[in-house]
Motif scaffolding. Structure first.
Motif, PDB file in Angstrom:
ATOM      1  N   ILE B   7     101.853   3.134 -27.444  1.00 27.12           N
ATOM      2  CA  ILE B   7     101.074   1.974 -27.036  1.00 27.12           C
ATOM      3  C   ILE B   7     100.926   1.498 -25.587  1.00 27.12           C
ATOM      4  O   ILE B   7     102.076   1.915 -24.936  1.00 27.12           O
ATOM      5  N   ASP B 110     109.318   3.191 -18.596  1.00 30.55           N
ATOM      6  CA  ASP B 110     108.932   2.047 -19.724  1.00 30.55           C
ATOM      7  C   ASP B 110     109.263   0.507 -19.619  1.00 30.55           C
ATOM      8  O   ASP B 110     109.156  -0.123 -20.238  1.00 30.55           O
ATOM      9  N   GLY B 111     109.842   0.485 -18.291  1.00 33.63           N
ATOM     10  CA  GLY B 111     110.210  -0.952 -17.958  1.00 33.63           C
ATOM     11  C   GLY B 111     109.474  -1.958 -17.430  1.00 33.63           C
ATOM     12  O   GLY B 111     109.653  -2.919 -17.342  1.00 33.63           O
ATOM     13  N   ARG B 168     107.730  -4.978 -18.756  1.00 36.47           N
ATOM     14  CA  ARG B 168     106.825  -4.845 -19.434  1.00 36.47           C
ATOM     15  C   ARG B 168     106.687  -5.922 -20.923  1.00 36.47           C
ATOM     16  O   ARG B 168     105.388  -6.124 -21.298  1.00 36.47           O
TER      17      ARG B 168
ATOM     18  N   GLU C  89     114.185  -3.601 -20.380  1.00 34.97           N
ATOM     19  CA  GLU C  89     112.652  -3.457 -20.692  1.00 34.97           C
ATOM     20  C   GLU C  89     112.303  -2.217 -21.090  1.00 34.97           C
ATOM     21  O   GLU C  89     111.347  -1.730 -21.698  1.00 34.97           O
ATOM     22  N   ALA C  90     113.162  -1.136 -20.346  1.00 35.45           N
ATOM     23  CA  ALA C  90     112.634   0.297 -20.537  1.00 35.45           C
ATOM     24  C   ALA C  90     112.832   0.997 -21.994  1.00 35.45           C
ATOM     25  O   ALA C  90     112.225   1.923 -22.278  1.00 35.45           O
ATOM     26  N   PRO C 154     111.888   5.002 -25.839  1.00 33.47           N
ATOM     27  CA  PRO C 154     111.250   4.292 -24.654  1.00 33.47           C
ATOM     28  C   PRO C 154     110.227   3.374 -25.231  1.00 33.47           C
ATOM     29  O   PRO C 154     109.603   3.707 -26.195  1.00 33.47           O
ATOM     30  N   THR C 155     109.923   2.246 -24.191  1.00 33.24           N
ATOM     31  CA  THR C 155     109.407   1.193 -24.939  1.00 33.24           C
ATOM     32  C   THR C 155     107.951   1.322 -25.445  1.00 33.24           C
ATOM     33  O   THR C 155     107.694   0.966 -26.646  1.00 33.24           O
ATOM     34  N   ARG C 156     107.085   2.288 -24.905  1.00 32.68           N
ATOM     35  CA  ARG C 156     105.820   2.646 -25.218  1.00 32.68           C
ATOM     36  C   ARG C 156     106.085   3.045 -26.730  1.00 32.68           C
ATOM     37  O   ARG C 156     104.875   3.251 -27.480  1.00 32.68           O
ATOM     38  N   TYR C 157     107.012   3.705 -27.083  1.00 30.68           N
ATOM     39  CA  TYR C 157     107.091   4.403 -28.557  1.00 30.68           C
ATOM     40  C   TYR C 157     107.660   3.462 -29.417  1.00 30.68           C
ATOM     41  O   TYR C 157     107.979   3.954 -30.535  1.00 30.68           O
ATOM     42  N   ASP C 159     106.478   0.862 -31.137  1.00 32.07           N
ATOM     43  CA  ASP C 159     105.938   0.496 -32.278  1.00 32.07           C
ATOM     44  C   ASP C 159     105.995   1.682 -33.091  1.00 32.07           C
ATOM     45  O   ASP C 159     105.991   1.470 -34.358  1.00 32.07           O
ATOM     46  N   ALA C 160     105.729   2.822 -32.544  1.00 29.14           N
ATOM     47  CA  ALA C 160     105.598   3.872 -33.421  1.00 29.14           C
ATOM     48  C   ALA C 160     107.010   4.078 -34.151  1.00 29.14           C
ATOM     49  O   ALA C 160     107.204   4.661 -35.450  1.00 29.14           O
ATOM     50  N   MET C 161     108.145   3.889 -33.455  1.00 30.12           N
ATOM     51  CA  MET C 161     109.440   4.131 -33.944  1.00 30.12           C
ATOM     52  C   MET C 161     109.755   3.112 -35.234  1.00 30.12           C
ATOM     53  O   MET C 161     110.274   3.820 -35.973  1.00 30.12           O
TER      54      MET C 161
END
Lengths: 95, 186, 330
Positions: B7, B110-111, B168, C89-90, C154-157, C159-161
């Motif tokens: 996302i 991703d940070g 982020r 944050e990462a 990684p943060t972008r994943y 939600d999916a995780m």
């Protein structure tokens, strides 16, 4: 207040965090015979001058450098700004 | 290829775009980041490695440089590398190989969230947000400052295109702050 | 994130306990002291490579710990080879806790990684891959006291995780648990948190006095030796159970020796964290009591003039549940 960062030039003091007397650089030798007394002085004794004061500022919202700044406590005039790591090396803190 | 779906920093499946007055505010999600910090005695080797990666001279304080992979200065002996995510998902590995142990490389993709401001008259917006002197903030300049109490990198791509990288997990707050500033200016 | 050729030397100065010989692939609990000897923060540091540590802090202290570490790096030891950067944050990191934690993770972690108790024992850490090749990190650490792991993607994943974890855990009746539940479990385990690391307490008070290594130079080590901090009747972290199980043991209450007058001069300590324990079926608490470690079994008087509580509690070990830590190592 504007701080003339030695690398980045003039920056708003709002980007910095005040970190106290630059005497904090002079951390005593832990193996000295009177280490406890030296550390008590280091931890608790501060000069409180009306006039030039040498102090630490941390560029927390900038490049994360610690700076050693000489600021007149009666006027806020800043007469000197240096990188704390350079000052620390100059005071024999290498290794 | 793994089965998880990413996302964006604002929580969507597609990055958000807002348009107000002369300004377009775009959330960007397709970038990879890696920080590079020279080790003791490794400054020269690190700057050479960055030069090889970016194909351009290493940026000095307050600057950014490069083409496909770009670098911007983040602190004494420290830089951030940025590249398109699709082509450079492994930017971290690539940089690690290039510095040959002379620098510490850290995955930062991703940070950070990234918002791009594009249009004529960006100064009016930026002057409401931060203390950067917009009169001499030009293409190739990059600096870190505080925006809405968040430590952000601000990168000037061209006079009409500025990127803002913020933490982020505060993407929503930062986006709100940017929108308010645009609406205030126009 | 702490990297560099002398990062272990650096962490040895930041933490009061030893870090120099932590093996690659292992995590260790670390206690940071302020220079005045008072406990500042605690957390874990995992060694992912010879020159790469992942340092965790109390959530609310992350920025101030980084500031403290940058001070040490730039001002105290400017020529150590150490580089610091926040990676908070990462990564999106989840605790997976409970007797079925391993079985659940085995459905998510790629099969080439051995999660058996021998292959990935308590306090192990490693770079892994999950869900068919996504880079991730796994730490076998536990704040809840259960068999537990923390898994980071990684943060972008993120939600999916969490959706993946909830789905994989359905057959084990997995539930999301919040900080309220975690707060109860950590009191049952006697794990210190912000209420105990309250800016007045030392390693000795926390029952970790022996952790302060005297073989090395670490921040706070020397001043923690001050006479006033090492008195015979120093406060010690212990547990409390109500004599009448119907009574609560509210935080903020003060403790008096039976028969003593209730005044500041006779104060014996105070309760820091309290909860109803579902495991013990009564209220429990932890807190600081003068010479507390030598007073287990004693009945003392709990008073709270503000709320009107005045009843007796028993001094017990702060480790209410699984004191030997068998669940952690299962």
């Amino acid at each position: 207040m504007i701080i003339n960062h030695p690398i980045l030039g003039p920056r708003d003091s709002a980007e910095f965090t005040y970190m106290g007397d630059a005497a904090l650089l002079d951390r005593p030798d832990w193996q000295a015979k009177d280490a406890l007394l030296q550390f008590i002085d280091y931890g608790y004794l501060r000069d409180n001058p009306a006039g030039p004061h040498t102090e630490l500022w941390y560029h927390e919202q900038g490049d994360r450098s610690f700076l050693v700044i000489t600021r007149d406590t009666t006027t806020h005039e800043i007469s000197s700004v240096k990188l704390a790591s350079d000052v620390a090396r100059g005071r024999g803190r290498s290794k | 290829m793994h089965r998880l779906k990413a996302i964006t920093a604002l929580g969507g499946t597609e990055p958000r775009v807002d348009q107000h007055g002369p300004i377009t505010l775009s959330e960007k999600s397709g970038f990879a980041l890696a920080s590079v910090a020279a080790r003791v005695g490794g400054t020269k080797a690190t700057t050479m490695a960055i030069k090889r990666l970016t194909g351009a001279p290493v940026p000095g304080p307050g600057q950014t440089n490069g083409t496909k992979i770009t670098a911007f200065w983040t602190g004494p002996d420290q830089w951030m590398l940025e590249a398109p995510y699709n082509s450079h998902e492994k930017l971290f590995e690539q940089a690690t190989a290039e510095v040959k142990g002379k620098a510490s490389v850290t995955e930062q993709s991703d940070g950070w969230c990234r918002f791009d401001l594009q249009g004529e008259g960006l100064s009016a917006v930026m002057e409401r947000l931060c203390a950067i002197n917009m009169h001499n903030f030009e293409a190739g300049h990059a600096t870190r400052t505080s925006i809405e109490h968040l430590g952000c990198f601000v990168i000037c791509r061209t006079k009409t295109h500025i990127s803002i990288l913020g933490p982020r997990s505060s993407a929503g707050s930062l986006h709100h702050g940017l929108l308010i500033a645009i609406r205030s200016a126009y | 994130m702490c990297k560099g050729l002398t990062s272990a030397t650096f962490l040895n100065k930041i933490y009061c306990n030893a870090f120099g010989k932590l093996a690659v692939g292992k995590t260790r609990y670390g206690l940071m002291l302020r220079e005045d000897g008072i406990a500042m923060d605690d957390g874990t540091a995992g060694r992912l490579a010879e020159d790469h540590f992942v340092v965790t802090t109390t959530t609310a202290n992350a920025a101030s710990v980084l500031r403290h570490m940058e001070f040490a790096r730039q001002c105290l030891w400017p020529d150590l080879d150490v580089q610091l950067i926040s990676t908070t944050e990462a990564w999106a990191q989840y605790a997976v806790a409970g007797p079925n934690a391993r079985k659940l993770l085995e459905k998510v972690v790629d099969p080439e990684f051995d999660l058996s108790n021998e292959g990935f024992p308590f306090m192990a850490c490693s770079n892994i891959k999950v869900c068919g090749g996504l880079r991730a990190r796994l730490f076998r650490i536990s704040f809840s006291g259960e068999l537990a792991y923390e898994i980071a993607v990684p943060t972008r994943y993120g939600d999916a995780m969490i959706r993946e974890l909830m789905q994989a855990g359905e057959e084990f009746e997995v539930v999301p648990y919040g900080t309220e539940a975690l707060g109860v479990m950590r009191i049952e385990k006697g794990h210190a948190a912000g209420n105990e690391l309250n800016g007045t307490t030392t390693a000795l008070n926390l029952g970790m006095g022996k952790m302060v290594s005297k073989k090395k130079d670490s921040i706070g080590s020397i001043l923690s030796e001050r006479e006033g901090l090492k008195s015979e009747d120093a406060l010690k972290l212990v547990g409390f159970k109500p004599v009448d199980p119907k009574n609560p043991v509210p935080a903020g209450s003060h403790l008096m020796t039976l028969g003593d007058p209730v005044d500041a001069a006779h104060d014996q300590g105070y309760v820091t964290s309290a909860c109803y324990s579902p495991s013990l079926k009564c209220s429990i608490a932890i807190g600081y009591l003068k010479s507390g470690d030598a007073r287990k079994g004693e009945i003392i008087r709990l008073v709270s003039p503000l709320t009107g509580f005045d009843h007796n509690v028993e001094v017990v070990s702060a480790h209410f549940v699984d004191p030997e830590g068998e669940r952690l190592r299962a």
